[in-house]
Structure formats: structure tokens, C-alpha cells
Scaffold this active site. Structure first.
Site, PDB file in Angstrom:
ATOM      1  N   ASP A 118       0.836  -1.096  -0.037  1.00 47.81           N
ATOM      2  CA  ASP A 118       0.026  -0.102   0.005  1.00 47.81           C
ATOM      3  C   ASP A 118       1.081   1.194  -0.053  1.00 47.81           C
ATOM      4  OD1 ASP A 118      -2.503  -1.567   0.051  1.00 47.81           O
ATOM      5  OD2 ASP A 118      -2.506  -1.434   2.226  1.00 47.81           O
ATOM      6  N   ASP A 136      -7.123  -1.312  -4.290  1.00 51.54           N
ATOM      7  CA  ASP A 136      -8.089  -1.190  -3.507  1.00 51.54           C
ATOM      8  C   ASP A 136      -9.056  -0.162  -3.884  1.00 51.54           C
ATOM      9  OD1 ASP A 136      -6.887  -2.844  -1.751  1.00 51.54           O
ATOM     10  OD2 ASP A 136      -5.784  -1.173  -0.635  1.00 51.54           O
TER      11      ASP A 136
END
Length: 169
Positions: A118, A136
Site C-alpha cells: 500500500d 483497493d
């Protein structure tokens, strides 16, 4: 291959490739440097490893959790693929394809790295939204739009089923 599946593959690949290329770029540039780069006063590029699911929920750094999440996510993707084959409207194809592409990107991360990379960090002062990635975004945006469309779209009755071809493939 029908036009429906061509669109689905194109959208899935766009989300998947964008997700993987951005993660590869961040990983290759910053893997050895724990870093935060301020882009805007409310946005940073960071390097975060997520051992859990979206937004850092259910963190667990073990082989069992890693492969368990790979299996569970793969089953969900297969269910979504079945839903995609049954989708009658172009927007459902788009939304499901976005979710499948994003989830597949995170599955690839888990298989190769044992965790998801991330790197997008939005914040207000000291409060930070959990870091996330392009996959995401595909998952959350696709799911949100799918749910919204499901709630707002008119649902044909049995008598209308044969007449409801306006948005079908």
C-alpha cells in the site's frame, strides 16, 4: 469472444496492470527506505506492507493467514466471475471487472511478497486514513457503484423480463 467479455477483460487488465505497475514502481524505488514523501498537505506517498485485508483490517503476519487470504480472495474472485458472466447490463460488467482486477492485484502481492503493498496516504493533520493502493480503489469503487446501482436501478418484474433490453448486451 463477445463484446461483453472484451470490455470485462480490458477493464480488469487496466486495473490490474495499473495496480501492479504502481506497486512495482514504489517497491523498486523505496523498498529499502522506510519513507514518507509529501505530495500535498493532505496526501503522502508511503511504503506500507499490509498483512491483513483492505485498509489494514485483520493484520496477521503468518503463513496460515497469508495463504488463507489468498484462498478466500480467490474464491471471492471466482464468485464475481460467475456474477460477471450473468451480468446483463454494461455498468455491472464494468463494476464487477473493477473489483476482480483490484482483488487479483492484491492476490498477486500476497503470493509474491506475502503481503500487499500500500502506498497512498491521505490525512488531515495527524489523522491518517489507512494506506491503500490502486487495486483497493478498483475494489471499493466497483463495490460501491455496484451496490448503488443495485439499490437505485429499476428492477423488472417477471412480466417485464422480456421487454427489458435497453441496457443489456
Amino acid at each position: 469472444m463477445s463484446i461483453k467479455y472484451k470490455y470485462a477483460v480490458a477493464i480488469m487488465m487496466a486495473v490490474l496492470v495499473t495496480d501492479q505497475l504502481t506497486k512495482l514502481g514504489i517497491y523498486s524505488i523505496r523498498a529499502s527506505q522506510g519513507f514518507i514523501t509529501e505530495v500535498l498537505p493532505i496526501f503522502n506517498i508511503v511504503m506500507v506492507y499490509n498483512f491483513g485485508i483492505s485498509f489494514g483490517l485483520f493484520q496477521a503476519d503468518s503463513a496460515l493467514s497469508r495463504w488463507g487470504l489468498v484462498v478466500v480472495t480467490s474464491v471471492v474472485v471466482l464468485v464475481l466471475v460467475v456474477m460477471l458472466t450473468r451480468a446483463q447490463s454494461w455498468y455491472r460488467v464494468v463494476f464487477l471487472s473493477m473489483i476482480i482486477g483490484g482483488a487479483t492485484g492484491n492476490i498477486i502481492d500476497r503470493i509474491w511478497f506475502g503481503k500487499v503493498i500500500d502506498f497512498l496516504d491521505f490525512h488531515l493533520g495527524a489523522w491518517h486514513w489507512p494506506s491503500f493502493n490502486i487495486g483497493d480503489i478498483g475494489i471499493v469503487l466497483g463495490a460501491f457503484m455496484y451496490i448503488l446501482e443495485s439499490r437505485l436501478a429499476p428492477h423488472p418484474t417477471r412480466d417485464d423480463d422480456n421487454d427489458h433490453e435497453e441496457e443489456e448486451w
